[in-house]
Write an enzyme that holds these catalytic residues in place. Sequence first.
Site, PDB file in Angstrom:
ATOM      1  N   HIS A 128       0.790  -1.136   0.289  1.00  0.00           N
ATOM      2  CA  HIS A 128      -0.088   0.148  -0.183  1.00  0.00           C
ATOM      3  C   HIS A 128       0.856   1.414  -0.276  1.00  0.00           C
ATOM      4  O   HIS A 128       0.611   2.226  -0.708  1.00  0.00           O
ATOM      5  CB  HIS A 128      -0.612   0.078   1.268  1.00  0.00           C
ATOM      6  CG  HIS A 128      -2.321  -0.999   0.990  1.00  0.00           C
ATOM      7  ND1 HIS A 128      -3.738  -0.191   0.066  1.00  0.00           N
ATOM      8  CD2 HIS A 128      -3.166  -1.679   1.074  1.00  0.00           C
ATOM      9  CE1 HIS A 128      -3.815  -0.440   0.069  1.00  0.00           C
ATOM     10  NE2 HIS A 128      -4.039  -1.777   0.918  1.00  0.00           N
TER      11      HIS A 128
ATOM     12  N   HIS B 188     -36.459  17.008  40.462  1.00  0.00           N
ATOM     13  CA  HIS B 188     -36.902  15.736  41.082  1.00  0.00           C
ATOM     14  C   HIS B 188     -38.032  15.078  41.705  1.00  0.00           C
ATOM     15  O   HIS B 188     -38.736  14.000  40.803  1.00  0.00           O
ATOM     16  CB  HIS B 188     -35.238  14.650  40.866  1.00  0.00           C
ATOM     17  CG  HIS B 188     -34.064  14.628  39.424  1.00  0.00           C
ATOM     18  ND1 HIS B 188     -33.634  15.986  39.433  1.00  0.00           N
ATOM     19  CD2 HIS B 188     -33.966  13.886  38.916  1.00  0.00           C
ATOM     20  CE1 HIS B 188     -32.802  15.767  38.273  1.00  0.00           C
ATOM     21  NE2 HIS B 188     -32.886  14.203  38.003  1.00  0.00           N
TER      22      HIS B 188
ATOM     23  N   GLU C 220      -4.792  -4.292  11.848  1.00  0.00           N
ATOM     24  CA  GLU C 220      -5.795  -3.529  11.222  1.00  0.00           C
ATOM     25  C   GLU C 220      -6.591  -5.375  10.545  1.00  0.00           C
ATOM     26  O   GLU C 220      -7.432  -5.555  10.724  1.00  0.00           O
ATOM     27  CB  GLU C 220      -5.419  -2.710  10.258  1.00  0.00           C
ATOM     28  CG  GLU C 220      -6.941  -2.968   9.841  1.00  0.00           C
ATOM     29  CD  GLU C 220      -6.348  -1.876   8.529  1.00  0.00           C
ATOM     30  OE1 GLU C 220      -7.375  -1.256   7.917  1.00  0.00           O
ATOM     31  OE2 GLU C 220      -5.457  -1.664   7.881  1.00  0.00           O
ATOM     32  N   HIS C 221      -6.007  -5.726   9.560  1.00  0.00           N
ATOM     33  CA  HIS C 221      -6.261  -7.169   9.287  1.00  0.00           C
ATOM     34  C   HIS C 221      -5.395  -7.834   9.835  1.00  0.00           C
ATOM     35  O   HIS C 221      -3.912  -7.733  10.130  1.00  0.00           O
ATOM     36  CB  HIS C 221      -5.626  -7.054   7.602  1.00  0.00           C
ATOM     37  CG  HIS C 221      -6.000  -5.822   6.862  1.00  0.00           C
ATOM     38  ND1 HIS C 221      -6.945  -6.307   6.516  1.00  0.00           N
ATOM     39  CD2 HIS C 221      -5.668  -4.450   6.459  1.00  0.00           C
ATOM     40  CE1 HIS C 221      -7.524  -5.100   5.853  1.00  0.00           C
ATOM     41  NE2 HIS C 221      -6.788  -3.901   6.235  1.00  0.00           N
TER      42      HIS C 221
END
Length: 456
Positions: free
Chosen positions: A279, A440, A347-348
């Site tokens: 990549h 409340h 990641e992978h």
Amino acid sequence: MTLRPQLARYKDKTMTSVSFYEYSKLNAEEKAALLRRSETDISGFIEKVAPILEAVRTEGDKALARFGRELDKADVTEANLKVTAAEFDAAFKLVDASVLESVQFGIDNIRKFHEEQKPEAMWLKEIRPGAFAGDRFTPIQSVALYVPRGKGSFPSVTMMTSVPAVVAGVPNLAIVTPPAPDGSVDAATLVAARLAGVETVYKAGGAQAVAAVAYGTETVKPALKIVGPGSPWVVAAKRSLSGVIDTGLPAGPSEVMILADDTVHGGLAALDLLIEAEHGPDSSAYLVTHSGRVAEEALAALPEHWARMTEQRTAFSKTVLSGKTGGIVLTSSIEESYEFVNAYAPEHLELLSEQPFIHLGHITEASEILMGTHTPVSIANFSLGPNAVLPTSRWARTFGPLSVTDFVKRSSIGYVTAPAYPEFARHSHNLAIYEGFSSHALAVSPVRDAYLKKGA
């Protein structure tokens, strides 16, 4: 610090400069160094993107076009920042039929997968008799999809970001992607966008694109969220603008880890190791194995694989595998391999084995886990169906892959009927008094009962 390579004799045999480490011989500091990614410290980029972000915020289209010319070296002007319908139409004539078929094949599978992820519009459960609680899911109204182009063209990223967004029902979607030198957008990217259901594409990349969708310009509509991977410039811009726009999961430069046991050939492990290493020089890629045979076979096979690759991709992968963010890690046992994988949180992750399921239960920190010898990252990146936009830099420890749920927001729903009200009021009143919240308490006191009796 600089890691010291181990087992240099392997490197000598192959005449390649591949980083090689024996995990058991590394000290704690050296093991920590193996976990670092190329973008671990982006402080320098934070400073560099600051003037770009400010220029886009104040000058709009003028700055966006200027940075397109200066940084992307592209022929863009304020008048052609948005892709026209004619450009979309022309793209289909420029893409080969085989590529078009593969894009459609991938989109079909990605859509099938993500349709299974889509949550029900609403669910309610009767918590107590007459009291109901649940969730309602509605699409985010506007999302920008970042598609990088710096080291190539990525219609697959368009597919992975566009399809789940369309499945989720996001009404306003736009892609931002760097233009080519002639000012065009990659044809396959436009084809993928239209086939997925996205018709708005802006010619902008890098930090300036993130700023454009965060602030909006005369041409670019602002978005509530941006998703998609990018360079350190994009990562830095996202981090800088996280108070302006939802920047989604942290997706930076590519990472892969191949966990190979002794049931496979090392050449196959080397083949898959190169998938993400090619990549770019900022990628991370490790082969992890406890088998010396697999390690030696992988080293021997790398030159053969490089000889079949393009010059640019070979250069990228050699930089990664000979540097500080890639190489081969030889462990002393499969348990030590699991330890490194989980510490790295890739990641992978490929579980490269004839029996991958025996390893799966030992892996707790990985965003994508690909099983067996017929599921390389290539198939997952392009066509299997699960999303390939994944958290990087160890964020797999807390984030998952991009999904339909990233494009919807959840609202909790509550409905208490009159018969169920008294019991809930009593318990809520008790806790309101204890915590010191008078309003409340009043809201669930006889004061409310009196108003309910009066009616409208």
